[in-house]
Each structure stands twice: as C-alpha cells, then as structure tokens.
Design an enzyme around this catalytic site. Structure first.
Site, PDB file in Angstrom:
ATOM      1  N   HIS A  83       0.793  -1.239   0.000  1.00 19.19           N
ATOM      2  CA  HIS A  83       0.000   0.000   0.000  1.00 19.19           C
ATOM      3  C   HIS A  83       0.824   1.288   0.000  1.00 19.19           C
ATOM      4  O   HIS A  83       0.246   2.379  -0.003  1.00 19.19           O
ATOM      5  CB  HIS A  83      -0.964  -0.016   1.195  1.00 19.19           C
ATOM      6  CG  HIS A  83      -0.292  -0.111   2.531  1.00 19.19           C
ATOM      7  ND1 HIS A  83      -0.977   0.014   3.716  1.00 19.19           N
ATOM      8  CD2 HIS A  83       1.016  -0.316   2.871  1.00 19.19           C
ATOM      9  CE1 HIS A  83      -0.131  -0.110   4.725  1.00 19.19           C
ATOM     10  NE2 HIS A  83       1.066  -0.317   4.241  1.00 19.19           N
ATOM     11  N   HIS A  84       2.164   1.198   0.057  1.00 19.65           N
ATOM     12  CA  HIS A  84       3.003   2.406  -0.014  1.00 19.65           C
ATOM     13  C   HIS A  84       3.458   2.716  -1.445  1.00 19.65           C
ATOM     14  O   HIS A  84       4.253   3.637  -1.643  1.00 19.65           O
ATOM     15  CB  HIS A  84       4.244   2.274   0.871  1.00 19.65           C
ATOM     16  CG  HIS A  84       3.952   2.065   2.320  1.00 19.65           C
ATOM     17  ND1 HIS A  84       3.097   2.880   3.035  1.00 19.65           N
ATOM     18  CD2 HIS A  84       4.406   1.128   3.204  1.00 19.65           C
ATOM     19  CE1 HIS A  84       3.030   2.440   4.290  1.00 19.65           C
ATOM     20  NE2 HIS A  84       3.807   1.386   4.411  1.00 19.65           N
ATOM     21  N   ALA A  85       2.992   1.954  -2.426  1.00 18.54           N
ATOM     22  CA  ALA A  85       3.380   2.205  -3.819  1.00 18.54           C
ATOM     23  C   ALA A  85       2.482   3.281  -4.423  1.00 18.54           C
ATOM     24  O   ALA A  85       1.254   3.197  -4.361  1.00 18.54           O
ATOM     25  CB  ALA A  85       3.290   0.918  -4.627  1.00 18.54           C
ATOM     26  N   GLN A 110      -0.018   3.837   7.668  1.00 24.40           N
ATOM     27  CA  GLN A 110      -1.077   4.350   6.800  1.00 24.40           C
ATOM     28  C   GLN A 110      -0.881   3.859   5.354  1.00 24.40           C
ATOM     29  O   GLN A 110       0.244   3.824   4.852  1.00 24.40           O
ATOM     30  CB  GLN A 110      -1.101   5.882   6.799  1.00 24.40           C
ATOM     31  CG  GLN A 110      -2.360   6.429   6.124  1.00 24.40           C
ATOM     32  CD  GLN A 110      -2.166   7.795   5.480  1.00 24.40           C
ATOM     33  OE1 GLN A 110      -1.106   8.122   4.987  1.00 24.40           O
ATOM     34  NE2 GLN A 110      -3.219   8.596   5.469  1.00 24.40           N
ATOM     35  N   ASP A 145      -0.689   5.034   2.466  1.00 18.83           N
ATOM     36  CA  ASP A 145      -0.561   6.363   1.848  1.00 18.83           C
ATOM     37  C   ASP A 145      -0.647   6.327   0.322  1.00 18.83           C
ATOM     38  O   ASP A 145      -1.277   7.191  -0.298  1.00 18.83           O
ATOM     39  CB  ASP A 145       0.718   7.066   2.310  1.00 18.83           C
ATOM     40  CG  ASP A 145       1.987   6.254   2.064  1.00 18.83           C
ATOM     41  OD1 ASP A 145       1.900   5.024   1.830  1.00 18.83           O
ATOM     42  OD2 ASP A 145       3.090   6.844   2.125  1.00 18.83           O
TER      43      ASP A 145
END
Length: 305
Positions: free
Chosen positions: A120-122, A161, A163
C-alpha cells in the site's frame, strides 16, 4: 468447497544476506497452513503474471517499464528498499496477480485469501517502504475495468497508513479507502484517505477492537461495496520491529474474526492480503500472518460459503 487460498513459489525472490525484509515468510506461511491442517494442497490457486496494461491502470507506463526492465535509478530503488533483480521484478508482478485472483475468487465464493500482498506504499510513479506496485489499487481498477464490480471498500489495518492507496483514489468516489494506523509511524507525511483513524502508540487489544467496531459496520452500510479488500497487516503486534502498537496474537485473531464476520454476515465478499509484519523471530511472525487464514477458514465454514 473449502476456502480459496492463493500462493505461488515465486512469492520468494533472493535478497542479500541479512536484509531486513523477511522474504522467506511467504513460503513458510504456505507450509504452516498445510502443516497445521488449516488448508489442503487442493485449496491453493496459483496466480499468473498479470499483463503490464493492468499494472498501468494505476502506475505510469514509464515507472512500470523502468522497474520491470531494471532501469530504475538508484535513488528510486533506495526509496523502495529492495535491491532490483529479475526475480524480484517477477515476484512483484506475480504477487499482484495473486491479489487479483483472490478478489476474483472472493466474488465467486464470498471469501478468499492471498498469502502475500498489501503493498500500500506504492504510488503511481514510484515505490516506497518495500512496496513496488500497489496490488490493492491495481485489483480494484482491473475488476472495475472488467465491469464485474463498481464500488470497492479498502479496509487497511496495517500499522502504517496506506498512503499510496489513499493518494491513488483521492479524487475517486468509486473506491473508499479506510486506514486505521499508528499515528506516530512511517510514513512521515500522511496522505488523506476517505477515512483515517490515527491510533496512539501502545494501544492494546480491547481499545483497538472497540475502535474498529465503532467504524466498520457503519462504513459497510454507508459505502455498500461490491467488494471489500482487506489488508491484514500484523505489524500491529507488540513484538513487531516496525510497529508501535501493542496487540497480542489473540488480539489479532479477534480482529480478523471481527472484520470478516462483520463483512460476511452483511453479504459483502472479502479478499484478504497479509500486509506488513517484521520480527526477528520468523516462526512467530509467520504464525501471526496465518491468523487471517485461520479466521477466514472458520468464517467460511460458519457461513457455509
């Protein structure tokens, strides 16, 4: 019919000796599920390498091509935190294929789990925090483009998070992003999810589960999604190296049961990914990752899916 699970031997790619990303956990998770009788070999489905056009529904063609060909500059690679190799590029794409397949099977069977995913940080044009391509975002876009779903709810309970996911869908009403994460933790700069619930350091089981219960049922009614993508990060655990929350194994299992039973009881299909988890004791870490599959198996049979 038993709970559909997704695994591929290529979920493991070689990393330099001593690298802090626990790559071997994916194979060990697969083996533990079999050893403990949570799953049988025939429950596992092998994903395929998705077409690059699918990945480019979320990521810029320039970034996708540079990553896949190994021409990404060293600064961009450092931001990802994983040294490039052909095997890692293949692994990255196969894991995305795994989440897409889990979502497709969830739509058919009500519930399915990948044994990887949660990157989910990509962001659209760069990777970050061990995340190269955003499997959650790509899966939502692929299934929407196929016309099989319209509305997606992403429930992100990783300690960090989501992000990248938040930014990708910031102006998009068709994908609702819900991130419940430790406030004082990576990433330093937070993005704006549709619903962010920042948590104080050291939060324990009961307070965490009560907080989750105060949001999730209402959110499901409000969003009314065709599919829930659930990022079951276990870096919320008190022994996690990158965590800062204080959940126990029991707390994480209760969380998985709570999320899955709340969604399934209301008729919403769920595709699960394992998200983050970082610990020196690899055996304990792998057990924690297995909790979502144990809970999913229980719920699958309980609701006769």
């Amino acid at each position: 019919m038993d709970l559909p699970l997704i695994y591929h031997p290529d979920y493991i790619a070689p990393l330099p000796e001593g690298h802090r990303f626990p790559m071997s956990k994916f194979r060990q998770l697969y083996e533990l599920l079999l050893t403990d009788g949570i799953a049988k070999p025939q429950q596992f489905h092998a994903p395929k390498h998705p077409p690059l056009e699918w990945i480019e529904l979320v990521h810029t063609p320039e970034y996708v091509q540079a990553y896949c060909k190994g021409t990404l500059d060293s600064k961009a690679q450092r931001r990802i935190g994983l040294p490039w190799s052909p095997a890692l590029a293949n692994r990255t794409c196969i894991a995305v294929g795994g989440t897409i397949l889990a979502a497709q099977l969830a739509l058919t069977h009500g519930l399915a789990c990948n044994t990887a995913g949660g990157t989910h940080h990509a962001f659209p044009n760069y990777g970050s925090g061990f995340c190269i391509f955003n499997d959650l975002a790509i899966t939502a876009r692929v299934l929407q483009s196929m016309g099989v779903i319209q509305k997606v709810l992403i429930v992100d309970l990783d300690v960090h998070q989501g992000d990248g996911t938040a930014l990708i869908f910031q102006e998009d009403q068709s994908v609702f992003t819900f991130s419940m994460h430790c406030e004082i933790n990576f990433p330093g700069t937070k993005q704006k999810s549709d619903l962010d619930v920042p948590l104080p350091e050291g939060m324990e089981d009961d307070a965490y589960l009560q907080t989750l219960a105060s949001y999730l049922p209402d959110l499901l009614s409000q969003v009314n999604p065709d599919l829930v993508l659930y990022d079951a990060g276990v870096d919320t655990h008190l022994a996690d190296r990158l965590g800062k929350l204080s959940l126990t194994d029991t707390g994480i299992y209760r969380r998985e049961m709570q999320v899955l039973s709340t969604c399934i009881a209301k008729g919403y299909p769920v595709a699960c990914v394992i998200g983050g988890g970082y610990a020196d004791d690899l055996k304990s870490l792998v057990y924690r990752h297995s909790l979502v599959h144990r809970a999913a198996s229980e719920i699958y049979h309980q609701y006769h899916l």
